[in-house]
Scaffold this motif. Structure first.
Motif, PDB file in Angstrom:
ATOM      1  N   LYS A 226     -20.078  26.676   4.127  1.00 38.09           N
ATOM      2  CA  LYS A 226     -19.931  25.375   3.463  1.00 38.09           C
ATOM      3  C   LYS A 226     -20.158  25.450   1.950  1.00 38.09           C
ATOM      4  O   LYS A 226     -20.105  24.426   1.273  1.00 38.09           O
ATOM      5  N   TRP A 227     -20.373  26.637   1.406  1.00 36.81           N
ATOM      6  CA  TRP A 227     -20.799  26.739   0.021  1.00 36.81           C
ATOM      7  C   TRP A 227     -19.778  26.186  -0.963  1.00 36.81           C
ATOM      8  O   TRP A 227     -20.157  25.525  -1.933  1.00 36.81           O
ATOM      9  N   GLN A 228     -18.477  26.423  -0.748  1.00 33.97           N
ATOM     10  CA  GLN A 228     -17.486  25.966  -1.729  1.00 33.97           C
ATOM     11  C   GLN A 228     -17.403  24.441  -1.776  1.00 33.97           C
ATOM     12  O   GLN A 228     -17.278  23.859  -2.843  1.00 33.97           O
ATOM     13  N   LYS A 229     -17.489  23.791  -0.635  1.00 35.81           N
ATOM     14  CA  LYS A 229     -17.472  22.326  -0.630  1.00 35.81           C
ATOM     15  C   LYS A 229     -18.694  21.798  -1.363  1.00 35.81           C
ATOM     16  O   LYS A 229     -18.584  20.905  -2.208  1.00 35.81           O
ATOM     17  N   LEU A 230     -19.854  22.358  -1.064  1.00 37.68           N
ATOM     18  CA  LEU A 230     -21.076  21.915  -1.733  1.00 37.68           C
ATOM     19  C   LEU A 230     -21.017  22.179  -3.239  1.00 37.68           C
ATOM     20  O   LEU A 230     -21.438  21.350  -4.038  1.00 37.68           O
ATOM     21  N   ALA A 231     -20.477  23.334  -3.615  1.00 36.87           N
ATOM     22  CA  ALA A 231     -20.355  23.659  -5.040  1.00 36.87           C
ATOM     23  C   ALA A 231     -19.454  22.639  -5.737  1.00 36.87           C
ATOM     24  O   ALA A 231     -19.780  22.155  -6.833  1.00 36.87           O
TER      25      ALA A 231
ATOM     26  N   GLN B 289     -16.552  28.954  -9.210  1.00 34.14           N
ATOM     27  CA  GLN B 289     -16.634  29.277  -7.778  1.00 34.14           C
ATOM     28  C   GLN B 289     -15.950  30.605  -7.485  1.00 34.14           C
ATOM     29  O   GLN B 289     -16.464  31.411  -6.699  1.00 34.14           O
TER      30      GLN B 289
ATOM     31  N   SER C 208     -24.230  27.983   7.346  1.00 37.74           N
ATOM     32  CA  SER C 208     -24.637  27.492   6.025  1.00 37.74           C
ATOM     33  C   SER C 208     -23.728  28.014   4.923  1.00 37.74           C
ATOM     34  O   SER C 208     -23.257  27.256   4.069  1.00 37.74           O
TER      35      SER C 208
ATOM     36  N   ASP D 197     -18.884  19.592  -4.735  1.00 28.92           N
ATOM     37  CA  ASP D 197     -19.574  18.298  -4.711  1.00 28.92           C
ATOM     38  C   ASP D 197     -20.571  18.139  -5.861  1.00 28.92           C
ATOM     39  O   ASP D 197     -20.796  17.029  -6.334  1.00 28.92           O
ATOM     40  N   ILE D 198     -21.164  19.233  -6.292  1.00 29.65           N
ATOM     41  CA  ILE D 198     -22.148  19.140  -7.380  1.00 29.65           C
ATOM     42  C   ILE D 198     -21.550  19.479  -8.749  1.00 29.65           C
ATOM     43  O   ILE D 198     -22.269  19.592  -9.729  1.00 29.65           O
TER      44      ILE D 198
END
Length: 62
Positions: free
Chosen positions: A38-43, A53, A35, A45-46
């Motif tokens: 994947k935080w940077q991609k999700l950050a 970041q 989990s 994306d939003i």
């Protein structure tokens, strides 16, 4: 390690205090790593900026 710094290995070492076996602890840490990785991609994306970041990167290190 003699501080409260985040460390997955420390969490694994204290697992028995929480009545968690090594197998269960490995499963939990694998889920967390998956989990968190994947935080940077999700950050992005939003809409969280790269600069923001970078400010938070240490909190999500593995």
């Amino acid at each position: 390690m003699n501080n409260n710094q985040q460390d997955i290995e420390t969490a694994k070492q204290v697992a028995l205090y929480f009545r968690r076996g090594q197998k269960e602890m490995n499963e939990i840490t694998d889920q967390i790593k998956s989990s968190v990785s994947k935080w940077q991609k999700l950050a992005g994306d939003i809409g969280i900026s790269r600069a923001e970041q970078m400010l938070m990167a240490e909190a999500f290190r593995l």
